[in-house]
Enzyme design. Structure first.
Site, short mmCIF file in Angstrom:
data_model
loop_
_atom_site.label_atom_id
_atom_site.label_comp_id
_atom_site.label_asym_id
_atom_site.label_seq_id
_atom_site.Cartn_x
_atom_site.Cartn_y
_atom_site.Cartn_z
N GLY A 138 68.76 48.63 -24.25
CA GLY A 138 67.82 49.36 -23.41
C GLY A 138 67.39 48.54 -22.21
CG ASP A 195 25.18 33.48 -2.36
OD1 ASP A 195 25.26 34.07 -1.26
OD2 ASP A 195 26.13 32.82 -2.83
CE LYS A 241 67.92 43.38 -26.99
NZ LYS A 241 69.02 43.77 -26.08
N GLY A 284 35.52 27.86 11.38
CA GLY A 284 35.05 29.01 10.60
C GLY A 284 35.65 30.33 11.05
CB THR A 304 27.81 34.93 11.65
OG1 THR A 304 27.98 34.32 12.94
CG2 THR A 304 29.07 35.70 11.28
CG ASP A 330 23.97 37.49 9.45
OD1 ASP A 330 24.81 37.85 8.61
OD2 ASP A 330 23.71 36.31 9.71
CG HIS A 347 62.15 47.95 -28.01
ND1 HIS A 347 62.76 47.25 -29.04
CD2 HIS A 347 63.08 48.05 -27.02
CE1 HIS A 347 63.99 46.95 -28.68
NE2 HIS A 347 64.22 47.41 -27.47
#
Length: 549
Positions: free
Chosen positions: A58, A388, A109, A469, A477, A533, A221
């Site tokens: 298969g 944060d 197999k 950056g 920013t 911001d 399988h």
């Protein structure tokens, strides 16, 4: 909902075979044009004077089996649909296409469909006058009392050994005998934390394994495992697999160990697993590693298997021989991971503390302002970022505040002061903000050291921060407040003028519909509308505090 990238489910295997052939690095594969329903990939330019090797089964186990067709391994691979054995006609056509007087060995197999279809095809080929023999791979040791152990990843090792023997011009009987020797010397055990998803199906069965656990001995399988381990710790899992392998192979033998990815395990995890194997109880017996790599996979199964083969001189030679097929991985000698001694590079700034009351007061004002703003900035950032910003700035400010209070700052030497501040912020502030502020102060300190005045030095620091950056004025920013404030100082303005420029810059960010840097860049304009911001607000409030001090 399907979890597969595909065009047409009915043509998935055909399309995949074509893709493999197109990408073959050796350009040595071709598909036999027999019948659209028959999928056979053969080695181009095959010399029928040698024993042909035919395997298959298969699809869904890629690179098995097409990836092992080529010089030194298989002559042909017969592909069924996903997890379905190819038909008797398909196997028979493969035999006839590649077999000469030297004969053909089928490597199968140990699954019922493969045994029956390959077996019947062998008998029919014999009736047509072809010399055909067959070996059955049953390397799975998860069920030690099973009379019909499944053939899994160890099958690739058998392909390699038999392929070498055929390439040497050995007879069919000799090739079969060596293949059987490899089968007898091989043991495999696998584990997974999630099963596999079938093309076009929802795949609920793949998610049956409980979180935090793994199943030992899943079939390739998607068949359920034989037991559950209440852990996902890589070291504990490898130790369990190794214990079972050690009980199944010759305890005195040198080993080659195949680390096989069952399809859905990341390279990072496979590297971790390899490290665990190298430190496990079986490692002293392991002469060679094979992988980590996909050799016999199970679609996207989140798991891996370990296959050990006990080596003798001939098997070692066979496994080490070079091949021309994309799926095989060369053996690597298992040795201790090398390391190279080196001296640690450190740029910790060494300064001599000094006093300057005016500078000390400025430092105290800036740092105390940022510490006091922690909660307010966090709340503001929670609307447009990850909440944060206040904590990040406060952590840096607190570190500098403490040094200032303890008299450890070079207050009377701005070049050293900025260098020290830059050094500490890179350590104590989290994420990219700490690095950016460190760049700002470090570059400003260097400019002062070279004779620049304070305003131009701060602008030079800002320029370097923008350079590394990637943000600029107008990108929503802190730069939108900081740049106007510093430019006001450079143009001769006082702190009140700088504070007013910072305030106007911060207010401008509330009207900006798009952020081009930071977490806010992933938000829609509706989420940003009317909200300043947080970084710009921090700058605004610092300059306000300095102007009022």
């Amino acid at each position: 909902m399907s979890t597969f990238f595909m065009n047409d489910r009915k043509n998935l295997v055909n399309d995949a075979i074509e893709g493999v052939i197109l990408a073959s690095p050796h350009k040595n594969l071709a598909r036999l044009e027999v019948d659209p329903a028959i999928r056979i990939v053969v080695r181009k330019g095959w010399d029928k004077q040698k024993v042909a090797l035919v395997s298959g089964g298969g699809s869904g186990h890629e690179p098995a089996h097409v990836g092992f067709v080529g010089k030194g391994m298989l002559t042909a691979a017969v592909c069924g649909d996903v997890f379905a054995s190819p038909s008797v006609d398909a196997v028979l056509n493969a035999i006839v296409a590649v077999t000469g007087e030297a004969g053909c060995l089928l490597i199968v197999k140990n699954y019922t469909g493969d045994r029956l279809n390959f077996g019947l095809a062998a008998e029919r080929a014999k009736s047509l006058g072809y010399q055909v023999d067959l070996v059955m791979v049953g390397d799975d040791i998860s069920l030690p009392d099973n009379k019909q152990p499944r053939g899994i990843a160890g099958t690739a090792l058998v392909h390699k050994v038999a392929g070498w023997a055929a390439e040497q011009g050995q007879s069919l009987a000799e090739v079969k005998a060596l293949a059987q020797r490899a089968i007898n010397a091989t043991a495999t055990i696998g584990v997974a934390m999630a099963g596999c998803h079938l093309p076009g199906e929802k795949g609920d069965e793949a998610d049956r394994i409980a979180p935090g656990t793994v199943e030992l001995g899943l079939g390739i399988h998607g068949e359920p495992g034989v037991s559950t381990l209440e852990t996902q710790n890589s070291r504990e899992i490898v130790a369990t697999l190794v214990e079972k392998l050690q009980g199944a192979v010759d305890a005195q033998a040198r080993l080659a160990l195949l680390v096989n990815n069952l399809g859905g395990t990341s390279p990072l995890e496979m590297a971790q697993i390899t490290k665990e194997v190298a430190g496990s109880a079986i490692a002293p017996a392991v002469e060679y590693l094979i992988g980590p790599a996909h050799l016999v996979s199970a679609l996207d199964m989140k798991g891996f298997s370990l296959s050990a083969i006990a080596l003798d001189e001939t098997l070692e030679q066979a496994l080490k021989a070079e091949v021309e097929c994309a799926g095989w991985q060369p053996l690597v000698k298992l040795e201790a991971a090398p390391s190279q001694p080196a001296e640690k590079v450190s740029q910790r700034v060494e300064v001599t503390p000094s006093e300057n009351a005016q500078v000390g007061q400025v430092v105290a004002t800036v740092t105390q302002t940022l510490i006091d703003l922690e909660d307010a900035l966090n709340k503001l950032d929670a609307q447009v970022g990850d909440g944060d910003t206040g904590s990040t700035f406060a952590s840096g400010a607190k570190a500098i505040f403490d040094l200032n209070q303890q008299g450890k700052l070079p207050q009377d030497d701005l070049a050293d002061l900025f260098a020290l501040v830059g050094d500490r912020l890179a350590v104590v502030m989290g994420g990219s903000s700490g690095v950016l502020m460190s760049i700002f102060f470090t570059a400003a300190g260097k400019q002062i050291q070279e004779g620049g005045d304070l305003a131009s030095a701060l602008l030079a620091g800002l320029q370097q921060m923008k350079h590394y950056g990637g943000a600029d004025k107008g990108d929503r920013t802190l730069i939108d407040a900081l740049q106007p404030a510093l430019e006001a100082l450079e143009q001769g303005g006082d702190l009140a003028a700088a504070a007013q420029a910072a305030k106007e810059g911060a207010e401008a960010t509330a009207a900006m519909q798009k952020a081009n840097a930071g977490r806010s860049a992933y938000l829609s304009s509706n989420s940003l509308d009317g909200i300043k911001d947080p970084g710009a607000v921090a700058v605004e409030r610092v300059f306000e505090a300095l102007a009022n001090a």
